[in-house]
Design a protein around this motif. Structure first.
Motif, PDB file in Angstrom:
ATOM      1  N   PRO A  57       0.831  -1.212   0.000  1.00  0.00           N
ATOM      2  CA  PRO A  57       0.000   0.000   0.000  1.00  0.00           C
ATOM      3  C   PRO A  57       0.869   1.267   0.000  1.00  0.00           C
ATOM      4  CG  PRO A  57       0.138  -0.882   2.197  1.00  0.00           C
ATOM      5  CD  PRO A  57       0.883  -1.846   1.320  1.00  0.00           C
ATOM      6  N   PHE A  58       0.244   2.387   0.271  1.00  0.00           N
ATOM      7  CA  PHE A  58       0.949   3.678   0.288  1.00  0.00           C
ATOM      8  C   PHE A  58       1.993   3.672   1.406  1.00  0.00           C
ATOM      9  CE2 PHE A  58       1.394   8.038   1.767  1.00  0.00           C
ATOM     10  CZ  PHE A  58       1.608   8.714   0.586  1.00  0.00           C
ATOM     11  N   PRO A  59       3.179   4.282   1.214  1.00  0.00           N
ATOM     12  CA  PRO A  59       3.554   5.029   0.027  1.00  0.00           C
ATOM     13  C   PRO A  59       4.251   4.151  -1.010  1.00  0.00           C
ATOM     14  CG  PRO A  59       5.166   5.406   1.725  1.00  0.00           C
ATOM     15  CD  PRO A  59       4.139   4.478   2.304  1.00  0.00           C
ATOM     16  N   THR A  60       4.006   4.391  -2.270  1.00  0.00           N
ATOM     17  CA  THR A  60       4.698   3.681  -3.339  1.00  0.00           C
ATOM     18  C   THR A  60       6.043   4.338  -3.591  1.00  0.00           C
ATOM     19  OG1 THR A  60       3.654   5.055  -5.017  1.00  0.00           O
ATOM     20  CG2 THR A  60       2.535   3.007  -4.428  1.00  0.00           C
ATOM     21  N   LEU A  61       7.049   3.482  -3.826  1.00  0.00           N
ATOM     22  CA  LEU A  61       8.407   3.960  -4.081  1.00  0.00           C
ATOM     23  C   LEU A  61       8.954   3.306  -5.329  1.00  0.00           C
ATOM     24  CD1 LEU A  61       9.960   3.854  -0.475  1.00  0.00           C
ATOM     25  CD2 LEU A  61       8.990   5.833  -1.647  1.00  0.00           C
ATOM     26  N   LYS A  62       9.931   3.968  -5.959  1.00  0.00           N
ATOM     27  CA  LYS A  62      10.594   3.424  -7.144  1.00  0.00           C
ATOM     28  C   LYS A  62      12.019   3.964  -7.195  1.00  0.00           C
ATOM     29  CE  LYS A  62       9.408   5.131 -11.094  1.00  0.00           C
ATOM     30  NZ  LYS A  62       8.632   5.571 -12.285  1.00  0.00           N
ATOM     31  N   THR A  63      12.798   3.423  -8.113  1.00  0.00           N
ATOM     32  CA  THR A  63      14.175   3.893  -8.283  1.00  0.00           C
ATOM     33  C   THR A  63      14.197   5.166  -9.124  1.00  0.00           C
ATOM     34  OG1 THR A  63      14.357   2.321 -10.100  1.00  0.00           O
ATOM     35  CG2 THR A  63      15.286   1.662  -7.995  1.00  0.00           C
ATOM     36  N   GLU A  64      15.275   5.904  -8.990  1.00  0.00           N
ATOM     37  CA  GLU A  64      15.441   7.197  -9.678  1.00  0.00           C
ATOM     38  C   GLU A  64      15.976   6.970 -11.089  1.00  0.00           C
ATOM     39  OE1 GLU A  64      14.579  10.128 -10.357  1.00  0.00           O
ATOM     40  OE2 GLU A  64      15.243  11.143  -8.526  1.00  0.00           O
TER      41      GLU A  64
END
Length: 897
Positions: free
Chosen positions: A201-208
C-alpha cells in the motif's frame, strides 16, 4: 593517424581478449571442472512423479509445506497440486486465459501470437492467511487478481498490473509480498526502464532515473528478505532489508578490459518512506554493488547472473547467497557456482562510493567528503536517538548524495575468492539448496541445479568445493529447467519446465548396491547399514551406519562384497572379450591376471582395453588364468568381476546360432550405465569373430599386406588407363556399328583383348563408358557380376561400354558379330597373375587393430580379377572353412566374442 592506430590497437586487444575468453572454458582448472559421478537416464529414475496438462510453460511455483500444497503457474492456468504426490488426480485448476479481443490487440502490436499473446503467470505468492495473489502478462496487458485458497477460485475482479508484472513472458522479473506489501523488480512497460518498486500500500516507491539512472538495462533473477533486525542491538540496525539480484550494463571504468554486462546485488530498507522534498516517492536507501565470480589466476570472469538462492542461517549474519553465473558470449556454454556471505555484502555497502562527475558513461571511485548520517543506511536506534525516526527526516544533502552515488566501489568477493564449481559445456538455469546433517555431526549444503537441457545435478559442498553426486535426466526431450523447489517435509525436489512439473526424491539411496558404492557417492542423506544403502532419515538407530562425506573412502575396509565369477573356455587363436561395466564415471578399470596387474596394451601385447572390457586377441594357451576387473576410485580398488579363462586346442566348433538383432558398441564411447544390468544375456558376435584368422593378417605382416594392396590397386589403375586408350583408338576408327564390350576390362589381360579385337571400317560409331560399382559382403559374395562357364558375362565389372547411337548406311550389311570371348578354363591355375606379376589370392576382407577399434578393408568386385584364376570369393571361402571357433561351456553365462 594516431587515432586510427590507437583504435586498431584497441580492436586487436579486444579481439585477443574475446578469443582467449571464448577458448578458456576448454582449459579449466582440473579441481573445479567436476564430472558427475553417476549418470541416470530418464528411464532409470526411481520414485519419479509427473504432472502435465494442456497448458505449457510451468515457470512459477509456490511451495507451502504446512498445507502440503504446491501451487504452479503456467500459461493460461494456475494449479494446486498435492505436494506429496503431484501426479494424483486431486489437482485443482483455475483457467485464466487472455480474451480473444486482447489477443487480437496483442497481434496488432506485432507480437508473436504463438508465444507472447497469452496470459503467462509470472507472480504467485501468498497475500494473507486466506488468499493468494497472482499476476499474469495477459497478452501484453498485465493483470493481477486474488485467489481464494479454500475454494481455489479467483475471488475478485482482475486489476491493472502494469506496475507489478512485466508485459512479456521472458522478461527478467522478481517479486515478493512482505507484510501485504508488494516489492517487484522488472521492466514494466515496452519502452520503459527497469525499476525496483514497492507497489502497495501507500507510500509507493521506485528507483530514480534522473539525473542519474540507478539501473542500466537491468535483467532481474531473484530477490530475498533478510531479517537483520533479529537479535540486533543499539546502533547495529533494526530495519530488515530486501536484496535484489540482477545483471546490468557495466558502468565502471577500469584499466583492464571491461565486460559490457556485470552481475549486481542491490539493497533497499523495508521501512524506507522516501524523502520529504528530495527523492519524493523514491528510495532513500538504494545502493548497489558488483558481484564477482571469477578465476583470478586466469583473469577470467563469469559476468552474467542466471539464478540466486538465499540460504538463511541460524543468525542473520550467517545468511549465504548461492549464485549461478554464466558467460556473456552466447556461443560458449559454461557455468560457475559462487557463494557469498552476508557479511561480505554488508562490507561492500559500507565501503567507498562511485561517482560520475561529468555525466559520462563511466564511473570512478568518489574521494570527497561523505555527509552524515551515512547515505543509504536504514533508520537505526542511533538515528532515532538523534531525532531521525523516518527517512523523510533525513537532511537534503544526504538524500542528494544518495541520488548521485547509488553505486559502491568495492566488489563483493565470493567465499575462498573462487567458484565452488565450474562446468564447461553446461548451462545451469536454476538452483535450490538444502541443509543436511551428516552422521559426523557436520551440516552439509546439498545443491540441486537444473540445466538448459532438462538435467538435474545434485552436488554436496565439502570444504569450499562441490562434488557432483549424480546427474539425472529429468526430461527426455531437451528443455530448460524453469524453477526448482525443495520440500524437506516431503523429502522431494520439484522441477518446473515448459512441458510440465516433475517430483523426485531428494535422495534415492537404493541406487547404490555395495558398501563402497554407497560410500563413494558421498551423499549426506545415504549410509551403509551392513546390508544395503539406506536413507539416514528413515533410520532410528544410526550407530551402526557407515558414511564418509568428507573423503568418500573410509568405512568399508571390513566389508566384503560378492564378486561375480564367470568361466570361459575358448579355442586357441580366437579373440575373447571379457566384459566389465563400471557404474561410476569417476572410476577407472584395472585388470589383473592371476593377481598380477596387466601392464601395457600395445599392438603386440595381445590385449586391448576399453570402456566395454578387456579384449584378448588371438588367444594363446599361456594366457589362461583368472582375470579380475577392478574399479579404481578414490585410490581404492574394488573387484567387479572375475573370469576363469581356459584356452584349449581340442575344442570342436560350436553349433550355429540364430543371429541376435542387437547392437553393441565394442570399445565405443558411450555414457556410463546408470544401473547394473544382467550380463547373462549372450552378446552378439563382434566383428572380430567374423573375420578370417590367418598368419597373413597378423600384426607382423600388416605392413606388407598394405603395400601389396596398394600395388594391386595401382595395377588396376594402369589396366583401366590402357582400356581407355584402346577405346579412344576404336572411336577414331569411325565404326558405324553398335558394339558392347561386356568383359571385366579391369581384370582381363589387356594384350589378349587387343589381339582378339578386329579393326572396323565403319564410321561415326558412338560408345558410352560407364564405371559400374559392385558390392561385396563380408563372405566374399559379390553382387553385380555373374559368370557362366559358357563364356557369357552378365551385368557388372569395373568398366562397362554400353551401346550408343550409331549412324549406319542403308546399303551396308549388318555389323559383324562381336569377337568371341576366351572360354573359361575348367581347372584354373593355383596362382593367378596380374599383368604386373602380383598374386591375386588375397582375401577381400582385412582386419586391423587400431587402438580400441576394428577396421574392415574391402576390395570391390573380386570376380573381375581374371578368368584364369580363382576369384577372391573362392579364396576367402577356403580360408573361412579353416576358421577357428570359440567353444562355449554347456551352460555359458556370456557369449564369446
Amino acid at each position: 593517424m594516431q587515432g586510427a592506430g590507437s583504435s586498431a590497437a584497441r580492436l586487436l586487444l579486444l579481439s585477443c581478449c574475446v578469443c582467449a575468453a571464448a577458448g578458456y572454458p576448454f582449459r579449466p582448472p582440473l579441481d573445479l571442472d567436476v564430472t558427475p559421478r553417476i549418470t541416470v537416464l530418464s528411464s532409470g529414475l526411481q520414485g519419479c512423479r509427473r504432472f502435465q496438462s494442456s497448458a505449457v510453460n510451468y515457470s512459477t511455483m509456490l511451495l507451502e509445506a504446512d498445507s502440503e500444497r504446491l501451487y504452479v503457474g503456467a500459461r493460461g492456468a494456475v494449479f494446486a497440486l498435492n505436494a506429496s504426490d503431484i501426479s494424483a488426480g486431486s489437482a485443482l485448476t483455475i483457467e485464466w486465459e487472455a480474451s480473444s479481443e486482447q489477443k487480437l490487440e496483442c497481434m496488432l502490436k506485432g507480437k508473436d501470437n504463438k508465444t507472447d499473446c497469452f496470459n503467462h503467470i509470472r507472480f504467485l505468492q501468498r497475500f494473507n492467511s486466506t488468499h493468494l495473489y497472482v499476476c499474469g502478462t495477459y497478452a501484453f496487458r498485465p493483470l493481477c487478481a486474488y485467489i481464494n485458497e479454500e475454494r481455489f477460485v479467483i475471488s475478485s475482479q482482475p486489476e491493472d498490473g502494469k506496475d507489478k508484472c512485466p508485459y512479456g513472458p521472458t522478461m527478467g522479473y522478481t517479486g515478493l509480498i512482505i507484510d501485504q506489501q508488494m516489492y517487484t523488480a522488472a521492466q514494466y512497460s515496452f519502452r520503459g526502464f527497469p525499476d525496483i518498486r514497492r507497489n502497495s500500500p501507500f507510500p509507493t516507491l521506485k528507483t530514480e532515473d534522473a539525473p542519474t539512472r540507478w539501473l542500466n538495462e537491468a535483467d532481474f533473477v531473484g530477490s530475498a528478505l533478510v531479517k537483520e533486525s533479529l537479535g540486533s542491538s543499539g546502533g547495529s540496525g533494526t530495519d530488515d532489508k530486501i536484496y535484489f539480484f540482477f545483471t546490468e550494463k557495466s558502468q565502471e571504468q577500469t584499466t583492464t578490459y571491461s565486460h559490457s554486462r556485470v552481475a549486481r546485488v542491490a539493497r533497499v530498507c523495508k521501512g524506507d518512506r522516501g524523502g520529504q522534498f528530495t527523492l519524493q516517492k523514491r528510495w532513500t536507501s538504494f545502493l548497489k554493488a558488483r558481484l564477482t565470480c571469477s578465476l583470478p589466476e586466469y583473469d577470467f570472469h563469469f559476468n552474467v547472473l542466471r539464478s540466486m538462492f538465499v540460504m538463511p542461517g541460524q543468525a542473520p549474519q550467517e545468511t549465504l547467497f548461492y549464485g549461478i553465473f554464466g558467460l556473456e558470449w552466447k556461443n560458449v556454454k559454461a557455468s560457475a557456482v559462487c557463494r557469498f556471505s552476508l557479511s561480505e555484502v554488508q562490507e561492500a555497502f559500507q565501503g567507498p562510493y562511485m561517482e560520475n562527475q561529468d555525466s559520462g558513461s563511466k564511473w570512478k571511485e568518489y574521494t570527497g567528503k561523505i555527509p552524515d548520517p551515512r547515505p543509504g543506511t536504514c533508520i537505526t536506534d542511533a538515528l532515532r536517538a538523534r531525532g531521525i525516526n523516518v527517512s523523510t527526516a533525513l537532511p537534503d544533502d544526504v538524500l542528494d548524495f544518495v541520488r548521485r552515488h547509488p553505486l559502491m566501489s568495492q566488489q563483493v568477493q565470493p567465499s575462498d575468492r573462487r567458484p565452488l564449481l565450474f562446468r564447461r559445456t553446461t548451462d545451469y538455469t536454476h538452483m535450490a539448496v538444502q541443509m543436511v546433517q551428516g552422521l559426523d555431526g557436520q551440516t552439509y549444503h546439498v545443491l540441486y541445479m537444473g540445466t538448459d537441457e532438462g538435467w538435474l545435478h545434485k552436488a554436496v559442498e565439502v570444504e569450499g568445493q562441490l562434488h557432483i553426486i549424480e546427474e539425472l535426466q529429468v526430461f527426455e526431450e531437451p528443455q530448460p529447467v524453469n524453477n526448482l523447489q525443495i520440500s524437506a517435509k516431503q523429502m522431494s525436489v520439484y522441477v518446473g519446465s515448459p512441458s510440465g512439473v516433475v517430483q523426485l526424491p531428494l535422495s534415492y539411496c537404493g541406487r547404490y548396491t555395495s558398501c563402497y558404492d554407497c560410500i563413494f557417492a558421498r551423499d549426506p542423506n545415504c549410509a551403509w547399514s551392513g546390508v544395503q544403502c539406506v536413507d539416514i532419515m528413515s533410520q532410528a538407530e544410526r550407530s551402526t551406519l557407515i558414511q564418509d562425506v568428507q573423503h568418500g573412502s573410509k568405512g568399508c575396509e571390513n566389508t566384503q562384497d560378492d564378486v561375480a565369477l564367470r568361466s570361459r573356455s575358448v579355442r586357441v587363436g580366437d579373440d575373447v572379450l571379457l566384459q566389465c561395466e563400471l557404474s561410476s564415471n569417476l572410476a577407472t578399470p584395472l585388470w589383473t591376471l592371476d593377481d598380477s596387474e596387466l601392464q601395457g596394451y600395445g599392438l603386440n601385447s595381445g590385449f586391448r582395453t576399453g570402456t566395454d572390457g578387456l579384449l584378448i586377441i588371438e588367444a594363446r594357451q599361456d594366457q589362461s588364468g583368472l582375470y579380475t576387473c577392478y574399479a579404481v576410485e578414490n585410490s581404492i580398488k574394488v573387484p567387479i568381476v572375475t573370469y576363469n579363462v581356459t584356452i584349449r586346442l581340442d575344442l570342436p566348433p560350436p553349433p550355429p546360432v540364430e543371429p541376435i538383432e542387437d547392437s553393441y558398441s565394442l570399445f565405443g564411447t558411450m555414457p556410463a550405465p546408470t544401473e547394473h544390468y544382467s550380463t547373462e544375456r549372450p552378446l552378439p558376435p563382434s566383428p572380430a569373430s567374423l573375420l578370417p584368422h590367418s598368419e597373413l593378417l597378423s600384426p607382423r605382416n600388416m605392413e606388407a599386406m598394405y603395400l601389396s594392396l596398394i600395388t594391386i590397386l595401382g595395377a588396376l589403375c594402369v589396366v583401366l588407363t590402357v582400356v581407355l586408350v584402346y577405346v579412344g583408338f576404336c572411336l577414331r576408327l569411325g565404326n558405324r556399328g553398335k558394339y558392347s564390350l561386356r568383359a571385366a576390362a579391369a581384370a582381363y589381360p589387356v594384350h589378349k583383348r587387343h589381339n582378339r579385337n578386329r579393326k572396323q571400317s565403319r564410321n561415326s560409331a558412338h560408345m558410352e563408358l560407364k564405371t559400374i560399382s559392385s558390392h561385396c559382403n563380408g563372405n566374399g559374395i559379390c553382387n553385380g557380376v555373374s559368370k557362366h562357364h559358357n563364356g557369357d558375362i552378365q551385368e557388372g565389372g569395373f568398366l562397362q561400354i554400353v551401346p550408343g547411337e550409331g549412324h549406319t548406311s542403308a546399303n551396308k550389311g549388318p555389323p559383324p558379330p562381336a569377337p568371341p570371348l576366351p572360354p573359361t578354363p575348367q581347372h584354373p591355375s593355383p596362382e593367378c597373375e596380374f599383368p604386373n606379376g602380383l598374386s591375386a589370392t588375397l582375401p577381400n576382407v582385412l582386419r586391423r587393430m587400431n587402438g580400441n577399434s576394428y577396421v574392415l578393408l574391402r576390395q570391390s568386385d573380386s570376380e573381375n580379377t581374371s578368368p584364369l584364376c580363382y576369384s577372391f570369393a573362392e579364396e576367402l571361402n577356403k580360408i573361412l572353412e579353416k576358421r577357428k571357433h570359440t567353444q562355449l561351456l554347456p551352460r555359458p553365462d556370456e557369449s564369446s566374442v
